[in-house]
Design a protein around this motif. Structure first.
Motif, PDB file in Angstrom:
ATOM      1  N   GLY A 141       0.815  -1.208   0.000  1.00 57.00           N
ATOM      2  CA  GLY A 141       0.000   0.000   0.000  1.00 57.00           C
ATOM      3  C   GLY A 141       0.848   1.256   0.000  1.00 57.00           C
ATOM      4  N   PRO A 142       0.462   2.274  -0.765  1.00 61.40           N
ATOM      5  CA  PRO A 142       1.222   3.524  -0.785  1.00 61.40           C
ATOM      6  C   PRO A 142       1.261   4.169   0.592  1.00 61.40           C
ATOM      7  CG  PRO A 142      -0.918   3.810  -1.844  1.00 61.40           C
ATOM      8  CD  PRO A 142      -0.753   2.343  -1.595  1.00 61.40           C
ATOM      9  N   GLY A 143       2.452   4.575   1.016  1.00 65.63           N
ATOM     10  CA  GLY A 143       2.605   5.195   2.321  1.00 65.63           C
ATOM     11  C   GLY A 143       2.686   4.210   3.467  1.00 65.63           C
ATOM     12  N   CYS A 144       2.613   2.911   3.172  1.00 65.98           N
ATOM     13  CA  CYS A 144       2.664   1.878   4.214  1.00 65.98           C
ATOM     14  C   CYS A 144       4.093   1.378   4.417  1.00 65.98           C
ATOM     15  CB  CYS A 144       1.763   0.706   3.829  1.00 65.98           C
ATOM     16  SG  CYS A 144      -0.004   1.097   3.777  1.00 65.98           S
ATOM     17  N   LEU A 145       4.313   0.675   5.516  1.00 61.41           N
ATOM     18  CA  LEU A 145       5.625   0.089   5.764  1.00 61.41           C
ATOM     19  C   LEU A 145       6.013  -0.855   4.627  1.00 61.41           C
ATOM     20  CD1 LEU A 145       7.944  -0.299   7.921  1.00 61.41           C
ATOM     21  CD2 LEU A 145       6.722  -2.402   8.567  1.00 61.41           C
ATOM     22  N   ILE A 146       5.049  -1.684   4.191  1.00 63.66           N
ATOM     23  CA  ILE A 146       5.276  -2.602   3.070  1.00 63.66           C
ATOM     24  C   ILE A 146       4.606  -1.992   1.848  1.00 63.66           C
ATOM     25  CG2 ILE A 146       5.070  -4.965   2.229  1.00 63.66           C
ATOM     26  CD1 ILE A 146       6.672  -4.713   4.825  1.00 63.66           C
ATOM     27  N   ASP A 147       5.397  -1.308   1.022  1.00 62.00           N
ATOM     28  CA  ASP A 147       4.820  -0.611  -0.137  1.00 62.00           C
ATOM     29  C   ASP A 147       5.437  -1.032  -1.464  1.00 62.00           C
ATOM     30  OD1 ASP A 147       7.297   0.523   0.301  1.00 62.00           O
ATOM     31  OD2 ASP A 147       6.611   2.606   0.168  1.00 62.00           O
ATOM     32  N   THR A 148       6.438  -1.912  -1.422  1.00 64.37           N
ATOM     33  CA  THR A 148       7.077  -2.383  -2.645  1.00 64.37           C
ATOM     34  C   THR A 148       7.283  -3.890  -2.561  1.00 64.37           C
ATOM     35  OG1 THR A 148       9.354  -2.175  -1.825  1.00 64.37           O
ATOM     36  CG2 THR A 148       8.351  -0.196  -2.828  1.00 64.37           C
ATOM     37  N   PRO A 149       7.429  -4.568  -3.702  1.00 65.60           N
ATOM     38  CA  PRO A 149       7.698  -6.005  -3.673  1.00 65.60           C
ATOM     39  C   PRO A 149       8.953  -6.362  -2.880  1.00 65.60           C
ATOM     40  CG  PRO A 149       6.986  -5.363  -5.863  1.00 65.60           C
ATOM     41  CD  PRO A 149       7.172  -4.090  -5.093  1.00 65.60           C
ATOM     42  N   ASP A 150       9.996  -5.559  -2.983  1.00 67.16           N
ATOM     43  CA  ASP A 150      11.234  -5.863  -2.267  1.00 67.16           C
ATOM     44  C   ASP A 150      11.026  -5.850  -0.758  1.00 67.16           C
ATOM     45  OD1 ASP A 150      12.617  -6.184  -4.601  1.00 67.16           O
ATOM     46  OD2 ASP A 150      13.588  -4.222  -4.554  1.00 67.16           O
ATOM     47  N   LYS A 151      10.195  -4.940  -0.268  1.00 63.57           N
ATOM     48  CA  LYS A 151       9.948  -4.892   1.179  1.00 63.57           C
ATOM     49  C   LYS A 151       9.124  -6.093   1.626  1.00 63.57           C
ATOM     50  CE  LYS A 151      10.458   0.099   1.696  1.00 63.57           C
ATOM     51  NZ  LYS A 151       9.790   1.390   2.004  1.00 63.57           N
ATOM     52  N   PHE A 152       8.219  -6.557   0.763  1.00 64.52           N
ATOM     53  CA  PHE A 152       7.499  -7.775   1.141  1.00 64.52           C
ATOM     54  C   PHE A 152       8.462  -8.951   1.193  1.00 64.52           C
ATOM     55  CE2 PHE A 152       5.522 -11.798   0.353  1.00 64.52           C
ATOM     56  CZ  PHE A 152       4.557 -11.820   1.344  1.00 64.52           C
ATOM     57  N   LEU A 153       9.372  -9.048   0.239  1.00 65.06           N
ATOM     58  CA  LEU A 153      10.336 -10.148   0.244  1.00 65.06           C
ATOM     59  C   LEU A 153      11.192 -10.111   1.511  1.00 65.06           C
ATOM     60  CD1 LEU A 153      11.515 -10.227  -3.483  1.00 65.06           C
ATOM     61  CD2 LEU A 153       9.863 -11.747  -2.352  1.00 65.06           C
ATOM     62  N   LYS A 154      11.525  -8.914   1.982  1.00 63.97           N
ATOM     63  CA  LYS A 154      12.265  -8.789   3.244  1.00 63.97           C
ATOM     64  C   LYS A 154      11.432  -9.351   4.393  1.00 63.97           C
ATOM     65  CE  LYS A 154      14.040  -5.267   6.461  1.00 63.97           C
ATOM     66  NZ  LYS A 154      14.258  -3.799   6.686  1.00 63.97           N
ATOM     67  N   LEU A 155      10.139  -9.022   4.395  1.00 63.84           N
ATOM     68  CA  LEU A 155       9.228  -9.537   5.417  1.00 63.84           C
ATOM     69  C   LEU A 155       9.150 -11.061   5.350  1.00 63.84           C
ATOM     70  CD1 LEU A 155       6.983  -9.031   7.586  1.00 63.84           C
ATOM     71  CD2 LEU A 155       5.361  -8.952   5.675  1.00 63.84           C
ATOM     72  N   ALA A 156       8.954 -11.590   4.141  1.00 64.39           N
ATOM     73  CA  ALA A 156       8.813 -13.032   3.970  1.00 64.39           C
ATOM     74  C   ALA A 156      10.069 -13.773   4.410  1.00 64.39           C
ATOM     75  CB  ALA A 156       8.497 -13.355   2.508  1.00 64.39           C
ATOM     76  N   GLU A 157      11.232 -13.198   4.131  1.00 68.61           N
ATOM     77  CA  GLU A 157      12.489 -13.820   4.534  1.00 68.61           C
ATOM     78  C   GLU A 157      12.602 -13.879   6.053  1.00 68.61           C
ATOM     79  OE1 GLU A 157      16.116 -15.659   4.643  1.00 68.61           O
ATOM     80  OE2 GLU A 157      14.738 -15.462   2.952  1.00 68.61           O
ATOM     81  N   GLY A 158      12.097 -12.837   6.724  1.00 68.53           N
ATOM     82  CA  GLY A 158      12.148 -12.816   8.183  1.00 68.53           C
ATOM     83  C   GLY A 158      11.124 -13.715   8.840  1.00 68.53           C
ATOM     84  N   VAL A 159       9.976 -13.892   8.206  1.00 70.93           N
ATOM     85  CA  VAL A 159       8.886 -14.670   8.802  1.00 70.93           C
ATOM     86  C   VAL A 159       8.997 -16.155   8.487  1.00 70.93           C
ATOM     87  CG1 VAL A 159       6.371 -15.004   8.795  1.00 70.93           C
ATOM     88  CG2 VAL A 159       7.326 -12.694   8.832  1.00 70.93           C
ATOM     89  N   LYS A 160       9.333 -16.467   7.234  1.00 75.76           N
ATOM     90  CA  LYS A 160       9.523 -17.859   6.794  1.00 75.76           C
ATOM     91  C   LYS A 160       8.298 -18.730   7.112  1.00 75.76           C
ATOM     92  CE  LYS A 160      14.582 -18.169   6.809  1.00 75.76           C
ATOM     93  NZ  LYS A 160      14.894 -16.733   6.984  1.00 75.76           N
ATOM     94  N   SER A 161       7.161 -18.353   6.553  1.00 82.94           N
ATOM     95  CA  SER A 161       5.950 -19.139   6.744  1.00 82.94           C
ATOM     96  C   SER A 161       5.255 -19.344   5.409  1.00 82.94           C
ATOM     97  CB  SER A 161       4.985 -18.436   7.701  1.00 82.94           C
ATOM     98  OG  SER A 161       3.717 -19.073   7.685  1.00 82.94           O
ATOM     99  N   PRO A 162       4.831 -20.590   5.098  1.00 84.13           N
ATOM    100  CA  PRO A 162       4.089 -20.820   3.852  1.00 84.13           C
ATOM    101  C   PRO A 162       2.694 -20.209   3.872  1.00 84.13           C
ATOM    102  CG  PRO A 162       4.102 -22.807   5.193  1.00 84.13           C
ATOM    103  CD  PRO A 162       5.035 -21.833   5.861  1.00 84.13           C
ATOM    104  N   ASN A 163       2.244 -19.759   5.025  1.00 81.69           N
ATOM    105  CA  ASN A 163       0.901 -19.185   5.131  1.00 81.69           C
ATOM    106  C   ASN A 163       0.902 -17.668   5.121  1.00 81.69           C
ATOM    107  OD1 ASN A 163       0.878 -21.999   6.317  1.00 81.69           O
ATOM    108  ND2 ASN A 163      -1.318 -21.581   6.152  1.00 81.69           N
ATOM    109  N   LEU A 164       2.079 -17.066   4.965  1.00 87.94           N
ATOM    110  CA  LEU A 164       2.169 -15.631   4.707  1.00 87.94           C
ATOM    111  C   LEU A 164       2.129 -15.428   3.207  1.00 87.94           C
ATOM    112  CD1 LEU A 164       2.650 -12.667   5.483  1.00 87.94           C
ATOM    113  CD2 LEU A 164       5.114 -13.158   5.421  1.00 87.94           C
ATOM    114  N   LYS A 165       1.144 -14.697   2.741  1.00 80.07           N
ATOM    115  CA  LYS A 165       0.933 -14.507   1.311  1.00 80.07           C
ATOM    116  C   LYS A 165       0.778 -13.027   0.980  1.00 80.07           C
ATOM    117  CE  LYS A 165       0.857 -18.921   0.223  1.00 80.07           C
ATOM    118  NZ  LYS A 165       1.878 -19.518  -0.675  1.00 80.07           N
TER     119      LYS A 165
END
Length: 260
Positions: A141-165
């Motif tokens: 979302g624009p203006g959100c902490l997670i606003d780009t694909p790269d930031k989501f990938l950073k999140l996913a790498e830290g969480v490591k869950s198949p149920n995070l989508k």
């Protein structure tokens, strides 16, 4: 793929939407767990009854929308538990998908603290999703902490869950000044739901949401790319602004039906 719509975009109560949507070619509704749909107001029998009513209209709940901020320190535990309740409700009445934008960090929270709070919260929520067979889908979302694909990938790498989508919203990606097709390719393995929203972006950071098919989103190409990544879920129309959002939803349904 099937066509869905965000209930607020229709401007109708749930009961009326269930009656009118099938005639429009809409098969799914994304709803928000507030008022009559709040988890605490629906015991198991009420959830079974609601699901039966929805299915009786040949409709489905394609997703629940969240909306809580996991970066508010004194609300952190409360909001984590609330998201777990949303996941349970989504399992009981529909698809088992809860979507949410990450929101913006509060002014008194540093970016490092915000990432720590968000990462810890998402890790616990995703674990609950694994236990309940549901999915927690973060929306860029624009203006959100997670606003780009790269930031989501950073999140996913830290969480490591198949149920995070990901709930992929191409309009939001456009409003971040990025290519929605490239973003979809980057996040292809995570996409479990998509909003059908369009937008325009101008250099300098100016952006606005517009009716589907009138902005920067190449709709035929987007549908083709969804097929290429193996997506077979809902195309959920979202129209948040404009003088005639309900009319825009109806026109969007027509565009999507032609493409499908």
């Amino acid at each position: 793929m099937k066509i869905g719509v965000c209930l607020p975009s229709l401007g109708l109560p749930l009961e009326q939407a269930l009656v009118e949507c099938p005639g429009l070619g809409i098969r799914g509704l994304q709803v928000w767990p507030v008022k009559e749909l709040a988890p605490e107001g629906l015991d198991l029998d009420a959830r079974k009854s609601l699901r039966a009513k929805i299915e009786g209209h040949q409709m489905e709940i394609c997703a629940l929308g969240g909306g809580l901020n996991l970066m508010v320190p004194d609300k952190h535990r409360e909001n984590i538990e609330r998201f777990k309740e949303f996941l349970d409700l989504s399992r009981d009445i529909g698809s088992g998908i809860v979507t949410t934008e990450s929101k913006s960090p509060p002014a008194n929270v540093s970016i490092d603290e915000a990432w720590d709070l968000f990462m810890r919260g998402i890790r616990e929520i995703a674990l609950h999703a694994q236990k309940t067979g549901t999915y927690f889908a973060v929306e860029l979302g624009p203006g959100c902490l997670i606003d780009t694909p790269d930031k989501f990938l950073k999140l996913a790498e830290g969480v490591k869950s198949p149920n995070l989508k990901v709930n992929y919203d191409p309009g939001n990606v456009i409003m971040a000044g990025l290519d929605p097709i490239e973003g979809l390719r980057t996040l292809r393995e995570f996409v479990v739901h998509t909003h059908m929203k369009d937008a325009v972006y101008s250099p300098g950071g100016k952006y606005s949401e517009v009716a589907l098919g009138t902005g920067a989103l190449d709709l035929p190409r987007y549908i083709k790319e969804l097929r290429a990544i193996g997506y077979d879920g809902y195309l959920t129309i979202e129209r948040e602004t404009g003088p005639d959002p309900v009319g825009d939803v109806r026109r969007a349904v027509g565009l999507l039906r032609e493409l499908l």
